[in-house]
Design a protein around this motif. Structure first.
Motif, PDB file in Angstrom:
ATOM      1  N   VAL A  91      27.607  37.374  35.150  1.00 32.64           N
ATOM      2  CA  VAL A  91      28.598  36.813  36.089  1.00 32.64           C
ATOM      3  C   VAL A  91      28.972  35.378  35.733  1.00 32.64           C
ATOM      4  O   VAL A  91      28.104  34.542  35.506  1.00 32.64           O
ATOM      5  CB  VAL A  91      28.063  36.876  37.533  1.00 32.64           C
ATOM      6  N   GLY A  92      30.250  35.101  35.699  1.00 34.24           N
ATOM      7  CA  GLY A  92      30.738  33.736  35.475  1.00 34.24           C
ATOM      8  C   GLY A  92      31.068  33.435  34.028  1.00 34.24           C
ATOM      9  O   GLY A  92      31.688  32.407  33.737  1.00 34.24           O
ATOM     10  N   ALA A  93      30.656  34.303  33.112  1.00 38.94           N
ATOM     11  CA  ALA A  93      30.971  34.052  31.697  1.00 38.94           C
ATOM     12  C   ALA A  93      32.475  34.194  31.469  1.00 38.94           C
ATOM     13  O   ALA A  93      33.086  35.153  31.938  1.00 38.94           O
ATOM     14  CB  ALA A  93      30.207  35.041  30.820  1.00 38.94           C
ATOM     15  N   LEU A 104      49.369  26.275  29.599  1.00 39.22           N
ATOM     16  CA  LEU A 104      48.399  26.967  30.466  1.00 39.22           C
ATOM     17  C   LEU A 104      47.254  27.510  29.626  1.00 39.22           C
ATOM     18  O   LEU A 104      47.472  28.081  28.556  1.00 39.22           O
ATOM     19  CB  LEU A 104      49.071  28.142  31.197  1.00 39.22           C
ATOM     20  N   GLN A 105      46.036  27.296  30.112  1.00 36.22           N
ATOM     21  CA  GLN A 105      44.858  27.903  29.495  1.00 36.22           C
ATOM     22  C   GLN A 105      44.531  29.152  30.318  1.00 36.22           C
ATOM     23  O   GLN A 105      44.273  29.032  31.520  1.00 36.22           O
ATOM     24  CB  GLN A 105      43.663  26.954  29.552  1.00 36.22           C
ATOM     25  N   ILE A 106      44.518  30.325  29.683  1.00 39.26           N
ATOM     26  CA  ILE A 106      44.246  31.563  30.416  1.00 39.26           C
ATOM     27  C   ILE A 106      42.950  32.180  29.901  1.00 39.26           C
ATOM     28  O   ILE A 106      42.797  32.393  28.698  1.00 39.26           O
ATOM     29  CB  ILE A 106      45.396  32.580  30.255  1.00 39.26           C
ATOM     30  N   GLY A 107      42.006  32.427  30.800  1.00 41.69           N
ATOM     31  CA  GLY A 107      40.723  33.003  30.400  1.00 41.69           C
ATOM     32  C   GLY A 107      40.362  34.203  31.244  1.00 41.69           C
ATOM     33  O   GLY A 107      40.917  34.406  32.328  1.00 41.69           O
ATOM     34  N   LYS A 108      39.430  35.016  30.745  1.00 42.63           N
ATOM     35  CA  LYS A 108      38.930  36.165  31.504  1.00 42.63           C
ATOM     36  C   LYS A 108      37.492  35.888  31.916  1.00 42.63           C
ATOM     37  O   LYS A 108      36.626  35.739  31.056  1.00 42.63           O
ATOM     38  CB  LYS A 108      38.967  37.424  30.642  1.00 42.63           C
ATOM     39  N   MET A 109      37.264  35.783  33.219  1.00 46.05           N
ATOM     40  CA  MET A 109      35.917  35.483  33.718  1.00 46.05           C
ATOM     41  C   MET A 109      35.278  36.741  34.317  1.00 46.05           C
ATOM     42  O   MET A 109      35.885  37.430  35.132  1.00 46.05           O
ATOM     43  CB  MET A 109      35.989  34.399  34.796  1.00 46.05           C
ATOM     44  N   ARG A 110      34.065  37.026  33.894  1.00 45.10           N
ATOM     45  CA  ARG A 110      33.302  38.159  34.446  1.00 45.10           C
ATOM     46  C   ARG A 110      32.943  37.885  35.893  1.00 45.10           C
ATOM     47  O   ARG A 110      32.471  36.791  36.226  1.00 45.10           O
ATOM     48  CB  ARG A 110      31.993  38.341  33.679  1.00 45.10           C
ATOM     49  N   CYS A 111      33.109  38.858  36.758  1.00 40.47           N
ATOM     50  CA  CYS A 111      32.703  38.693  38.157  1.00 40.47           C
ATOM     51  C   CYS A 111      32.243  40.030  38.714  1.00 40.47           C
ATOM     52  O   CYS A 111      32.531  41.076  38.141  1.00 40.47           O
ATOM     53  CB  CYS A 111      33.843  38.098  38.970  1.00 40.47           C
ATOM     54  N   PRO A 112      31.483  39.989  39.810  1.00 40.41           N
ATOM     55  CA  PRO A 112      30.967  41.252  40.361  1.00 40.41           C
ATOM     56  C   PRO A 112      32.101  42.145  40.837  1.00 40.41           C
ATOM     57  O   PRO A 112      33.207  41.676  41.114  1.00 40.41           O
ATOM     58  CB  PRO A 112      30.122  40.790  41.547  1.00 40.41           C
ATOM     59  N   GLU A 398      28.801  46.273  32.595  1.00 41.99           N
ATOM     60  CA  GLU A 398      29.659  47.354  33.078  1.00 41.99           C
ATOM     61  C   GLU A 398      29.648  47.436  34.608  1.00 41.99           C
ATOM     62  O   GLU A 398      30.452  48.150  35.195  1.00 41.99           O
ATOM     63  CB  GLU A 398      29.240  48.683  32.446  1.00 41.99           C
ATOM     64  N   LEU A 399      28.722  46.724  35.252  1.00 43.94           N
ATOM     65  CA  LEU A 399      28.725  46.629  36.717  1.00 43.94           C
ATOM     66  C   LEU A 399      29.536  45.417  37.189  1.00 43.94           C
ATOM     67  O   LEU A 399      29.444  45.011  38.340  1.00 43.94           O
ATOM     68  CB  LEU A 399      27.289  46.553  37.246  1.00 43.94           C
ATOM     69  N   THR A 400      30.261  44.809  36.265  1.00 45.34           N
ATOM     70  CA  THR A 400      31.133  43.700  36.641  1.00 45.34           C
ATOM     71  C   THR A 400      32.574  44.050  36.301  1.00 45.34           C
ATOM     72  O   THR A 400      32.845  45.017  35.596  1.00 45.34           O
ATOM     73  CB  THR A 400      30.769  42.402  35.889  1.00 45.34           C
ATOM     74  N   THR A 401      33.492  43.239  36.814  1.00 44.24           N
ATOM     75  CA  THR A 401      34.890  43.313  36.427  1.00 44.24           C
ATOM     76  C   THR A 401      35.260  41.921  35.912  1.00 44.24           C
ATOM     77  O   THR A 401      34.354  41.127  35.616  1.00 44.24           O
ATOM     78  CB  THR A 401      35.775  43.765  37.598  1.00 44.24           C
ATOM     79  N   TYR A 402      36.527  41.619  35.791  1.00 45.45           N
ATOM     80  CA  TYR A 402      36.914  40.274  35.370  1.00 45.45           C
ATOM     81  C   TYR A 402      38.049  39.789  36.252  1.00 45.45           C
ATOM     82  O   TYR A 402      38.690  40.563  36.955  1.00 45.45           O
ATOM     83  CB  TYR A 402      37.340  40.252  33.902  1.00 45.45           C
ATOM     84  N   LYS A 403      38.236  38.494  36.245  1.00 45.94           N
ATOM     85  CA  LYS A 403      39.463  37.968  36.834  1.00 45.94           C
ATOM     86  C   LYS A 403      40.043  36.986  35.837  1.00 45.94           C
ATOM     87  O   LYS A 403      39.314  36.421  35.018  1.00 45.94           O
ATOM     88  CB  LYS A 403      39.205  37.313  38.188  1.00 45.94           C
TER      89      LYS A 403
ATOM     90  N   GLN B 386      43.380  45.982  41.887  1.00 47.34           N
ATOM     91  CA  GLN B 386      42.065  46.548  42.167  1.00 47.34           C
ATOM     92  C   GLN B 386      41.099  46.053  41.108  1.00 47.34           C
ATOM     93  O   GLN B 386      41.468  45.251  40.258  1.00 47.34           O
ATOM     94  CB  GLN B 386      42.154  48.051  42.160  1.00 47.34           C
ATOM     95  N   LYS B 387      39.867  46.518  41.170  1.00 45.42           N
ATOM     96  CA  LYS B 387      38.870  45.888  40.307  1.00 45.42           C
ATOM     97  C   LYS B 387      38.339  46.764  39.182  1.00 45.42           C
ATOM     98  O   LYS B 387      37.688  46.268  38.275  1.00 45.42           O
ATOM     99  CB  LYS B 387      37.699  45.429  41.171  1.00 45.42           C
ATOM    100  N   MET B 388      38.583  48.076  39.252  1.00 42.55           N
ATOM    101  CA  MET B 388      38.027  48.922  38.216  1.00 42.55           C
ATOM    102  C   MET B 388      38.975  48.992  37.024  1.00 42.55           C
ATOM    103  O   MET B 388      40.184  48.990  37.186  1.00 42.55           O
ATOM    104  CB  MET B 388      37.778  50.339  38.754  1.00 42.55           C
ATOM    105  N   HIS B 389      38.411  49.084  35.834  1.00 47.45           N
ATOM    106  CA  HIS B 389      39.129  49.269  34.576  1.00 47.45           C
ATOM    107  C   HIS B 389      39.939  48.044  34.163  1.00 47.45           C
ATOM    108  O   HIS B 389      39.666  47.460  33.136  1.00 47.45           O
ATOM    109  CB  HIS B 389      40.036  50.498  34.609  1.00 47.45           C
ATOM    110  N   ALA B 390      40.965  47.687  34.942  1.00 52.17           N
ATOM    111  CA  ALA B 390      41.823  46.570  34.537  1.00 52.17           C
ATOM    112  C   ALA B 390      42.267  45.828  35.774  1.00 52.17           C
ATOM    113  O   ALA B 390      42.486  46.417  36.822  1.00 52.17           O
ATOM    114  CB  ALA B 390      43.041  47.083  33.775  1.00 52.17           C
ATOM    115  N   ARG B 391      42.380  44.527  35.630  1.00 47.48           N
ATOM    116  CA  ARG B 391      42.777  43.675  36.741  1.00 47.48           C
ATOM    117  C   ARG B 391      43.934  42.806  36.270  1.00 47.48           C
ATOM    118  O   ARG B 391      43.959  42.383  35.124  1.00 47.48           O
ATOM    119  CB  ARG B 391      41.577  42.785  37.071  1.00 47.48           C
ATOM    120  N   GLY B 392      44.894  42.539  37.165  1.00 50.96           N
ATOM    121  CA  GLY B 392      46.015  41.684  36.797  1.00 50.96           C
ATOM    122  C   GLY B 392      47.006  42.410  35.898  1.00 50.96           C
ATOM    123  O   GLY B 392      47.049  43.643  35.872  1.00 50.96           O
ATOM    124  N   PRO B 393      47.812  41.647  35.126  1.00 52.63           N
ATOM    125  CA  PRO B 393      48.849  42.262  34.304  1.00 52.63           C
ATOM    126  C   PRO B 393      48.242  43.252  33.305  1.00 52.63           C
ATOM    127  O   PRO B 393      47.287  42.932  32.606  1.00 52.63           O
ATOM    128  CB  PRO B 393      49.464  41.067  33.562  1.00 52.63           C
TER     129      PRO B 393
END
Lengths: 414, 414
Positions: A91-93, A104-112, A398-403, B386-393
Motif C-alpha cells: 500500500v502506498g507504493a 503534470l506528474q502522473i503516477g499510479k499509487m497502490r491502495c487497498p 493482487e489484493l490492492t488496486t491503484y489510483k 470502480q476498483k477492480m481491474h482498472a481505475r480511471g481512464p
C-alpha cells in the motif's frame, strides 16, 4: 440484516485501514498470532463441537479431516500470520510516474480495494489466513465460512479480531457472518458499493454458485484442469520427469496435471515408457483411440474426461497432430490455470506461450510451481483462473488496486 | 438466441485475434477508416431513418443531436480509427521478469481479455470507437447499441467489419446485436465464460442496470461527482483559476467539478470572490448554512446536492473544518472519479493523496485532466469509477490482461 450491518461497519473501518501505518499492521499480525496460541484451548473446544455435529450428521471422514483442528494446525495458522507480517506492504507504493508536456506528474499509487468478502467451505485455517492477508493489504474483511465450521471460525475470529483491535486496527476490520441462513449469503452477493470484491474459496460448486449469483465483482479461483504437451522436439527424459512430478507429487491440488498431450511423431517412442512409469506409481491412465492402439491396457477416455479435474491419481492422454492442435485442445478444454510445453524447439515454445489462454504458461517445467510461494509472492489468497483484475497466484499486491496521483502547480485545461 | 450465437463466434475469433500480427491490425484499422468514408452516403441514409423515427417518437432535441451523424462526424470516426492504428500495441509485451532460486524465469505477458461486450446508448460514434480499441487490443467485440441508433450502427458495423475481414482480421471479431428485445441484453449479461467483460457506456441508469443484473464482470464507467478542496494554505488565485476551469470549461462532462469544499479559516476571504466570479460566468451556486451566512444570495444546498452529478452550470459549496473533514465528506459522497486539493501545505497534500478513495487524486490542478488523451494514453474506452481491474481512464492497456510465462529447463517441485 447481519451482512448489511457488518458491511457498513467494514466500509467505515476500511477508510481508516487504508491509512494505517505499516508497523501497526505488522504488530497487529504478530499479536494475532500470539492470541491464537493463547486461545488454543477455547478454539479446540469450539472445534470439537463442530466435529461432533459433523460426525452426527454422517459427514464423510475426508471432510471431517479438513474441519479438524489440533495444536499443530493452530500453530500453522499462527505461523502463517507471522509470515504475512514479514512481507512487504504494497500500500502506498507509486509504481510508475511520468511527466506530461504541461508539467503534470502522473503516477499510479497502490491502495487497498476496500471491503473484501471471503466465502469458503470447511477448512477453518482459511479464516486466519484470509484475515491476515486482507489486513496486511489494508482491506476490511467479511468472512462467510461453511456452517460446519461455524463454532471453530467464531472462536478464531474472536481471538484475532480482539488482538487486532488492541493493536490499533479499527474495529470492524475483521468480521464473521454468524447467521447460517442461505439468504444471508445471497444478499451478501448483491451488496454492490458496500462490498468491493468477493473471493470464493472451495469446491467448483461453491465457486460457480458465487459467480452465477453475485453482482459484486468476483474473483474466480482454483479449478485446475492442467495440461502438459510433449512436443516432437522434447527431451523425453525431461518430459517424463515433469509429467511424473506434475501428476504424482501431490495429485489433489489445482496445479497438478490432469492431461498429457503427445505429439504423434513420438507416440511409439514415448507413450509406452510413460504409461509404464505412471502405472507403476499407481496412476490410472485413460486414453484416446490412438493411445489405446499403442497401449491396449489403457482405459478409454470420453469427452467428459477432457474437461474433468480429477484431483486424483488419474490422467487422460491424447495424441495430437502438432503444436497447433495441442493449443486448440487446451484452449477448448482447459480451466485456464496452468499448462506446460516440453520442447527444445524455440518456435514451438514461443507459439505455445503466445497462444495458450491460461493464467500460467510453462516451457520445460512442472505446472506444480503455480503457487504464490513458488512465484516469490510469499503468501496467496488463491489462484485466479479468470482474466479480470488478477490472474494466477494472488498475493498481497493482487489484493490492492491503484489510483492515479496527479501533482500539478496550477494546471488548467485549455 | 442471437447473443449466444454471436458470442460463440466471437470466442472463436478471439483465439485468432490474440495471435494477430500488429501490422495486420494497424492495416485493418486504416482500411476501416477508409471504408467509413466510402460508405458515408449509406451510413447517412441509415442515420436519417433513425432520426426520423426518433422525431416521430417525440425524442427531445438534445438526444436527437447525439444521434445525428453528418459528414464531419463520420470523418471524426474515421480519424479516431487512424489514431488508434498509430498507438503502440500492448499485446505480447513482457512487463516484468524475475528469476527464482531454482532458475525459473517468471514474467508477466500482456494479452487480450477475449470477448468484450459494449452496451451503450444513442451516440453512433461509440460503435466505431469501441470496435477500433477492441481490435487493436486483440479482443473480439459484441456491440449492443441503443435501439434508437440501430440503423446507423448496423450501417457502421457493415462498413468496418467488412474492411477488417478483408484485411485479415478473423470473421466475427466485430459484431453487433440487431435484436432490440430487452431479453437479448438480459441474456447477454449472464453469458459468463462466453463474454469475458462488459463495459456499459451511457447514463447512470444504463450503467446501474448493467451492474445490478450482470454476472459477467463489468467495468463501471463515467459518473463523476468531482470535488475541489481549497485548503487554508491554498494559493487563492490558483484555487479560483482551477475552480473556474473545472466547473465552466465544459460543464457537461464527467471530469468537471460539481462541489467545492472550503477550509473554514479562509471562508471570509475566498468565498465572496469565488461566488462573484462564478455567478458572473452563469454558474448557479448552492451552499451550506455557513456559506449562506457569508453569501446570503446563494441558494440552499440539501443532502441530495452532495450526491448529485449536475453536468450543468451548478455548483454546491460547503465550508469544512479542516482537511480531515474534507476527506471524510469526499469519501462519503463522491462517485470515486476525480478530486483535487489546492494547497501549499505538504502534509495536507500527502494526507489528501493517501486518504481519498477515488480514481484520480490531484494536487493543485484542475480535475478536467482525467482523460485518456490528457494522461498520455492516446485514446480511451471510458473512465472506470470502480476498483477492480482498472481505475480511471482506460486505454488499450486496460483492455488487456496478463498471463504468467515461466521458462524452465526441466524444473520439478520437490
Amino acid at each position: 440484516m447481519e451482512v448489511e450491518v457488518k458491511a457498513d461497519i467494514a466500509k467505515s473501518a476500511s477508510r481508516r485501514l487504508a491509512m494505517l501505518d505499516e508497523n501497526v499492521k505488522n504488530e497487529a499480525l504478530k499479536n494475532m498470532a500470539d492470541e491464537l496460541i493463547k486461545s488454543k484451548d477455547r478454539i479446540l473446544k469450539a472445534n470439537e463441537k463442530d466435529i461432533l455435529a459433523a460426525e452426527n450428521k454422517g459427514v464423510k471422514e475426508s471432510l471431517i479431516d479438513r474441519l479438524r483442528l489440533n495444536e499443530k494446525r493452530i500453530e500453522g495458522m499462527a505461523n502463517g500470520l507471522l509470515e504475512i507480517s514479514a512481507l512487504p506492504d504494497p500500500v502506498g507504493a507509486i509504481e510508475e510516474m511520468w511527466k506530461r508536456p504541461n508539467g503534470l506528474q502522473i503516477g499510479k499509487m497502490r491502495c487497498p480495494i476496500g471491503v473484501i468478502g471471503i466465502i469458503y467451505e470447511s477448512r477453518p485455517n482459511v479464516t486466519a489466513d484470509a484475515a491476515g492477508l486482507c489486513l496486511k493489504s489494508g482491506n476490511a474483511v467479511i468472512l462467510k465460512g461453511g456452517s460446519d465450521a461455524l463454532n471453530s471460525n467464531i472462536a478464531i475470529v474472536e481471538a484475532i479480531a480482539k488482538a487486532a483491535e488492541v493493536s490499533g486496527v479499527p474495529k470492524g476490520a475483521i468480521q464473521i457472518i454468524e447467521n447460517t441462513d442461505r439468504e444471508e449469503v445471497n444478499r451478501m452477493m448483491k451488496l454492490n458499493g458496500k462490498i468491493d470484491l468477493l473471493i470464493p474459496r472451495g469446491g467448483a460448486n461453491l465457486i460457480q454458485n458465487v459467480i452465477k449469483n453475485s453482482t459484486v465483482p468476483v474473483i474466480e479461483t482454483g479449478v485446475g484442469n492442467c495440461h502438459v504437451f510433449v512436443d516432437s522436439y522434447a527431451d523425453l527424459e525431461m518430459a517424463l520427469k515433469i509429467i511424473v512430478n506434475a501428476k504424482t507429487q501431490r495429485p489433489g491440488v489445482c496445479n497438478a496435471i490432469e492431461k498429457v498431450l503427445i505429439h504423434r511423431d513420438i507416440r511409439e517412442k514415448f507413450l509406452p515408457i510413460m504409461v509404464e512409469k505412471l502405472t507403476s506409481l499407481g496412476v490410472e491412465i485413460r486414453g484416446c483411440e490412438l493411445t489405446r492402439s499403442i497401449c491396449p491396457d489403457v482405459k478409454e477416455a470420453n469427452e467428459d474426461d477432457w474437461r474433468t479435474e480429477y484431483l486424483d491419481l488419474i490422467l487422460a492422454v491424447k495424441i495430437v497432430e502438432d503444436v497447433d492442435s495441442a493449443i486448440e485442445h487446451i484452449n477448448k478444454y482447459s480451466s485456464g490455470h496452468s499448462e506446460s510445453i516440453v520442447t527444445e524447439n524455440y518456435t514451438n515454445a514461443m507459439k505455445f506461450i503466445k497462444s495458450i489462454d491460461s493464467a500460467a504458461v510453462y516451457v520445460n517445467a512442472s505446472t506444480r510451481f503455480t503457487d504464490g510461494g513458488e512465484f516469490g509472492f510469499g503468501a496467496e489468497i488463491g489462484i485466479s483462473t479468470q482474466k479480470m483484475h488478477a490472474r494466477g497466484p494472488m498475493g498481497l499486491k493482487e489484493l490492492t488496486t491503484y489510483k492515479y496521483v496527479i501533482l500539478g502547480n496550477g494546471q488548467i485545461r485549455e
